[in-house]
Design a protein around this motif. Structure first.
Motif, PDB file in Angstrom:
ATOM      1  N   TRP A  61      22.974  -2.977  24.045  1.00 31.14           N
ATOM      2  CA  TRP A  61      22.974  -4.232  24.786  1.00 31.14           C
ATOM      3  C   TRP A  61      21.692  -5.033  24.638  1.00 31.14           C
ATOM      4  O   TRP A  61      20.672  -4.550  24.179  1.00 31.14           O
ATOM      5  N   VAL A 105      26.370  -7.539  23.981  1.00 27.89           N
ATOM      6  CA  VAL A 105      26.571  -6.324  23.197  1.00 27.89           C
ATOM      7  C   VAL A 105      26.284  -6.658  21.737  1.00 27.89           C
ATOM      8  O   VAL A 105      26.311  -7.845  21.352  1.00 27.89           O
ATOM      9  N   GLU A 107      33.905  -0.761  18.963  1.00 25.33           N
ATOM     10  CA  GLU A 107      33.496  -2.006  19.630  1.00 25.33           C
ATOM     11  C   GLU A 107      33.841  -1.968  21.114  1.00 25.33           C
ATOM     12  O   GLU A 107      33.033  -2.362  21.959  1.00 25.33           O
ATOM     13  N   GLU A 117      31.248  -2.128  24.282  1.00 26.53           N
ATOM     14  CA  GLU A 117      31.402  -3.120  25.351  1.00 26.53           C
ATOM     15  C   GLU A 117      31.434  -2.442  26.719  1.00 26.53           C
ATOM     16  O   GLU A 117      30.856  -2.952  27.688  1.00 26.53           O
ATOM     17  N   LEU A 123      29.096 -10.973  26.656  1.00 27.46           N
ATOM     18  CA  LEU A 123      30.366 -10.509  27.215  1.00 27.46           C
ATOM     19  C   LEU A 123      30.612 -11.085  28.597  1.00 27.46           C
ATOM     20  O   LEU A 123      31.728 -11.482  28.939  1.00 27.46           O
TER      21      LEU A 123
END
Length: 197
Positions: free
Chosen positions: A46, A82, A118, A122, A166
């Protein structure tokens, strides 16, 4: 107060007191809390960006859709991002992890395919989101988690090509006339969402 009392009192703020500013000490504490957030295999995939700059908030407000006023009027906005692609995560984070966790990634996660990896990356950001919202509640900071934004637009404002936004969180102090404050809107939570096995 006990933690449960903070959670009973917290709510999603819909209107902020414009002009109110969180202290630098509060922001520094939130910065450290985010840094300490847990993640699977300590992956930390992140980037957290914090801004209280009005000009930046105006840029974000332009792509915040129905959250534009919240972004403009709040004290600070945190963008939770992310890695934009799995390759960047592997190049920048994987080699820093202990061999046993690298092996877990290579043998368990990687074979599942890029889409699964992925999604896994996330989810780590959403763990940090939960930590952040809980911390805000205990610190007496009002907050609004926002997925109803143009995430690509937020990513452009972020200006970090290796990451994509995100979710964002507005922080500040509720407006005294906020239509969603607890004395007007009773908190509604399912009573059957936690069971014993």
């Amino acid at each position: 107060m006990k933690f449960i009392e903070h959670m009973q009192a917290r709510y999603t703020t819909k209107e902020y007191a414009a002009g109110y500013k969180l202290s630098e000490e509060q922001i520094d504490e939130l910065r450290e809390i985010l840094r300490l957030s847990p993640s699977s295999i300590n992956s930390q995939p992140w980037l957290f960006a914090i801004t209280g700059d009005q000009a930046v908030k105006e840029q974000l407000a332009e792509v915040a859709l129905f959250n534009a006023d919240r972004v403009r009027d709040c004290s600070h906005v945190i963008l939770l991002s992310v890695y934009a692609d799995v390759a960047s995560f592997e190049q920048e984070r994987l080699s820093l992890l202990p061999e046993r966790t690298q092996r877990f990634y290579r043998e368990v996660m990687k074979p599942q395919g890029e889409a699964k990896v992925e999604a896994w990356l996330e989810r780590q950001v959403y763990v940090a989101l939960g930590v952040l919202l809980s911390a805000c509640a205990t610190m007496g900071i009002d907050s609004t988690p926002m997925e109803g934004i143009d995430a690509a637009g937020f990513t452009r404002v972020l200006g970090q090509e290796r990451y994509r936004v995100l979710v964002a969180v507005a922080l500040g102090k509720r407006h005294p006339e906020d239509f969603n404050r607890p004395e007007l809107v009773v908190k509604s939570r399912r009573t059957d969402s936690v069971i014993n096995l």
